[in-house]
Design a protein around this motif. Sequence first.
Motif, PDB file in Angstrom:
ATOM      1  N   LEU A  93       0.827  -1.210   0.000  1.00 32.76           N
ATOM      2  CA  LEU A  93       0.000   0.000   0.000  1.00 32.76           C
ATOM      3  C   LEU A  93       0.863   1.263   0.000  1.00 32.76           C
ATOM      4  O   LEU A  93       0.568   2.228  -0.718  1.00 32.76           O
ATOM      5  CB  LEU A  93      -0.949   0.001   1.188  1.00 32.76           C
ATOM      6  N   LEU A  94       1.917   1.271   0.817  1.00 37.25           N
ATOM      7  CA  LEU A  94       2.831   2.414   0.859  1.00 37.25           C
ATOM      8  C   LEU A  94       3.443   2.673  -0.514  1.00 37.25           C
ATOM      9  O   LEU A  94       3.488   3.817  -0.985  1.00 37.25           O
ATOM     10  CB  LEU A  94       3.961   2.156   1.863  1.00 37.25           C
ATOM     11  N   GLU A  95       3.940   1.609  -1.136  1.00 41.58           N
ATOM     12  CA  GLU A  95       4.548   1.748  -2.460  1.00 41.58           C
ATOM     13  C   GLU A  95       3.523   2.201  -3.485  1.00 41.58           C
ATOM     14  O   GLU A  95       3.821   3.001  -4.370  1.00 41.58           O
ATOM     15  CB  GLU A  95       5.206   0.435  -2.875  1.00 41.58           C
ATOM     16  N   GLY A  96       2.285   1.712  -3.356  1.00 42.28           N
ATOM     17  CA  GLY A  96       1.210   2.128  -4.253  1.00 42.28           C
ATOM     18  C   GLY A  96       0.902   3.611  -4.142  1.00 42.28           C
ATOM     19  O   GLY A  96       0.426   4.230  -5.095  1.00 42.28           O
ATOM     20  N   GLU A  97       1.163   4.186  -2.967  1.00 44.47           N
ATOM     21  CA  GLU A  97       0.974   5.625  -2.742  1.00 44.47           C
ATOM     22  C   GLU A  97       2.197   6.429  -3.180  1.00 44.47           C
ATOM     23  O   GLU A  97       2.225   7.648  -3.034  1.00 44.47           O
ATOM     24  CB  GLU A  97       0.694   5.898  -1.264  1.00 44.47           C
ATOM     25  N   GLY A  98       3.236   5.734  -3.646  1.00 43.75           N
ATOM     26  CA  GLY A  98       4.450   6.410  -4.088  1.00 43.75           C
ATOM     27  C   GLY A  98       5.328   6.902  -2.950  1.00 43.75           C
ATOM     28  O   GLY A  98       6.131   7.808  -3.129  1.00 43.75           O
ATOM     29  N   MET A  99       5.184   6.311  -1.769  1.00 41.69           N
ATOM     30  CA  MET A  99       5.951   6.745  -0.596  1.00 41.69           C
ATOM     31  C   MET A  99       7.249   5.952  -0.495  1.00 41.69           C
ATOM     32  O   MET A  99       7.304   4.779  -0.852  1.00 41.69           O
ATOM     33  CB  MET A  99       5.118   6.584   0.667  1.00 41.69           C
ATOM     34  N   ASP A 100       8.288   6.592   0.005  1.00 38.44           N
ATOM     35  CA  ASP A 100       9.598   5.980   0.198  1.00 38.44           C
ATOM     36  C   ASP A 100       9.559   5.127   1.461  1.00 38.44           C
ATOM     37  O   ASP A 100       9.526   5.648   2.571  1.00 38.44           O
ATOM     38  CB  ASP A 100      10.664   7.071   0.319  1.00 38.44           C
ATOM     39  N   THR A 101       9.588   3.816   1.315  1.00 35.94           N
ATOM     40  CA  THR A 101       9.458   2.915   2.456  1.00 35.94           C
ATOM     41  C   THR A 101      10.679   2.925   3.373  1.00 35.94           C
ATOM     42  O   THR A 101      10.624   2.361   4.464  1.00 35.94           O
ATOM     43  CB  THR A 101       9.173   1.470   1.996  1.00 35.94           C
TER      44      THR A 101
END
Length: 120
Positions: free
Chosen positions: A26-34
């Motif tokens: 979900l984080l990656e789907g939001e384009g956030m740097d994990t």
Amino acid sequence: MSTAGTADTATEIDVSALAAEQALDLLEGEGMDTDVAGLRLFVQQGGCAGLSYGMRFDGEPEEDDQIYEHHDLRIFVDPASMNYIGGSVLDFEGGLQGAGFHVENPNVVSECGCGESFRT
């Protein structure tokens, strides 16, 4: 493992591998740097039992957060929420009622019938 402040293992927040995998997707789907962003787990007033869990993605932790990292997922918990959820496990469950994240909290003395709110 806590990377901010000092937390003993009795108050640490743990995360199942499945919950981490789902949250990271979900984080990656939001384009956030994990590597920096994470899942904020918090407690808020509300629900029929008095308190309820909240979750949201944050781009970075707040200064006074406890930070936990399990299975490459960063979890941010503010000090006030930590008083209610220390020692909890974040899991992900699927089933006929729908899939979603679930907090297994050893501090709970009662929950509402739907399991959405609790009392410590």
